[in-house]
Design an enzyme around this catalytic site. Structure first.
Site, PDB file in Angstrom:
ATOM      1  N   ASN A   1       0.824  -1.226   0.000  1.00 17.33           N
ATOM      2  CA  ASN A   1       0.000   0.000   0.000  1.00 17.33           C
ATOM      3  C   ASN A   1       0.853   1.269   0.000  1.00 17.33           C
ATOM      4  OD1 ASN A   1       0.790  -0.633   2.645  1.00 17.33           O
ATOM      5  ND2 ASN A   1      -0.944   0.412   3.558  1.00 17.33           N
TER       6      ASN A   1
ATOM      7  N   ASP B   1       3.982  -4.936  11.817  1.00 17.08           N
ATOM      8  CA  ASP B   1       3.086  -4.013  11.102  1.00 17.08           C
ATOM      9  C   ASP B   1       3.596  -2.572  11.250  1.00 17.08           C
ATOM     10  OD1 ASP B   1       1.028  -3.047   9.575  1.00 17.08           O
ATOM     11  OD2 ASP B   1      -0.542  -3.364  11.063  1.00 17.08           O
TER      12      ASP B   1
END
Ligand code: DOR
Length: 446
Positions: A96, A311
């Site tokens: 992304n 993450d």
């Protein structure tokens, strides 16, 4: 650059055991691990570990390094340097970015960039969108870590919600498929209800009610059922609720077709921390209750959670100060993930062998990473020397993130990374990253 090292008197943590040994690194590989000691160093540079812990470099299967396009938040050079300072020697990055990595050409551009600037070893996920399955299926499983699909939207505009695409993806995926599982409809409905009540300035304490446990379960249970129906090799990222854990089998990784990841923030923070940390701990999926956190901690022990990752997803402090609806989710973690997990060891939650299992061995096995993740003769020399009892406090002046902040600021850690070797090169020592070191592209035994 020096590539021959002999690390003497280390306590080597590997494959469930901790043993005293000397370790010889030569030409980028681990040449010997000798419990009986190694005599002559044959010109290798000597390091006396003096009983400190020597771990395999951690492999982080979920990071967002923001390049290209979002480099005001982070970039591969800064993030990979922060990673090696935190004992993470290999990363698998998410698609992304801006533009998103949804074509082979864009994916290749990321690999090319990493080869120029990355201190750590790299791999980049191929992104799935509603219209790119033909491109996705051209991804090379031997040199790309995996496919990534956002089943719920997060930062960026990658969302796979087209039914025919999902059907094709789960049936035809030819390599491991990692998913962000949050049910988009549930989140949107919860968000509209919160806006009706609060306007744009929704308190961050509402985040786990908007990005709700129900939303997580709806999506992850759907993905697991679909993978069982289609035979997909599925990896569900950042599990954040107790309820989802029943979707996964306990026990060792071997033979599993469906696996799960937990992230350090979901193992550390609870909703009580929103009061002091505010939007700095706004993540997707949201940090939820203490009962959720404790269940995820236990599931790491049971093997329902197979790997622990970060993450790592930085945003600037200015962005984090925006009102709820415009404040992005995510935070930087690669520098502090291993010290935080070793703090849980000190607190008696895990053993150091378990941390090594979940952050080093298991990601290597799960992704079939070639010759990394272990302190084994013949493997690439990715190693971390850790002092388990050298207290330090996370503060602005020791944070290496480009965004300049950490959700752990003010936290005292006892474990300190002293040195990190990447492919036999000393990439980090006593507070300094050697930014001239370059990692390598990860390869996969598939
Ligand atoms: O909190 C998050 N931030 N979760 C994600 O899945 C994406 C990430 C980001 O890229 O900002």
């Amino acid at each position: 650059m020096n590539m021959n090292w002999i690390i003497r008197n280390a306590r080597v943590v590997n494959e469930g055991r901790t043993v005293e040994a000397d370790v010889l690194l030569r030409a980028g590989r681990i040449e010997r691990v000798a419990t009986e000691g190694i005599g002559d160093a044959h010109g290798a540079t000597e390091v006396d570990a003096n009983g400190l812990l020597l771990l395999p470099g951690a492999i982080d299967d979920q990071v967002h390094f923001r390049e290209p396009g979002l480099t005001h938040k982070d970039d591969i050079a800064h993030a990979s340097a922060a990673a090696v300072a935190g004992g993470i020697t290999s990363f698998m990055e998410m698609p992304n970015t801006s533009p998103a990595a949804v074509t082979q050409e864009r994916l290749q551009q990321k690999y090319d960039r990493a080869a120029q600037v990355s201190v750590a070893n790299w791999s980049f996920h191929m992104g799935v969108s509603n219209g790119n399955m033909d491109e996705v299926l051209r991804t090379d499983p031997r040199s790309v870590c995996g496919l990534k699909a956002f089943l719920g939207s997060s930062t960026g505009d990658l969302l796979v919600d087209d039914e025919r695409t999902l059907e094709r993806l789960f049936r035809e995926a030819h390599m491991i498929l990692s998913v962000h599982a949050e049910h988009e409809g549930t989140i949107r409905a919860n968000l509209e209800a919160a806006k009706a009540r609060y306007g744009e300035d929704i308190p961050v304490t509402e985040h786990p009610n908007i990005r709700s446990a129900e939303g997580c379960y709806r999506s992850s249970s759907w993905a697991v059922a679909k993978a069982k129906e289609c035979g997909t090799r599925l990896h569900v990222l950042h599990i954040s609720t107790a309820r989802e854990l029943a979707l996964f089998e306990p026990g060792p990784l071997e033979g599993k077709r469906i696996t799960a990841e937990a992230c350090v923030h979901h193992l550390w923070f609870t909703d009580a921390d929103y009061a002091t940390k505010g939007t700095l701990i706004k993540w997707n999926p949201a940090v939820k209750t203490q009962a959720d956190r404790d269940a995820i901690r236990a599931a790491v022990n049971e093997g329902r959670i197979d790997v622990v990752a970060t993450d790592h997803a930085p945003h600037t402090l200015e962005e984090k100060a925006l009102p709820y609806t415009r404040c992005p989710s995510g935070g930087p973690l690669v520098q502090h993930a291993l010290p935080a997990m070793l703090e849980l060891v000190r607190q008696g939650v895990y053993t150091v062998e378990q941390v090594v299992e979940k952050m080093c061995h298991a990601p290597a096995r799960l992704f079939q990473v070639q010759e990394r993740g272990f302190v084994r003769e013949g493997c690439h020399a990715d190693l971390v020397l850790v002092d388990p009892d050298a207290p330090w406090t996370v503060a602005k002046d020791n944070i290496l993130y480009k965004c300049g902040w950490s959700p752990f600021e003010g936290q005292r850690f006892y474990a300190r990374v002293k040195r990190t070797w990447v492919n036999g090169r000393l990439a980090y020592a006593d507070g300094r990253v050697d930014t001239s070191v370059r990692g390598m592209r990860l390869l996969f035994d598939r």
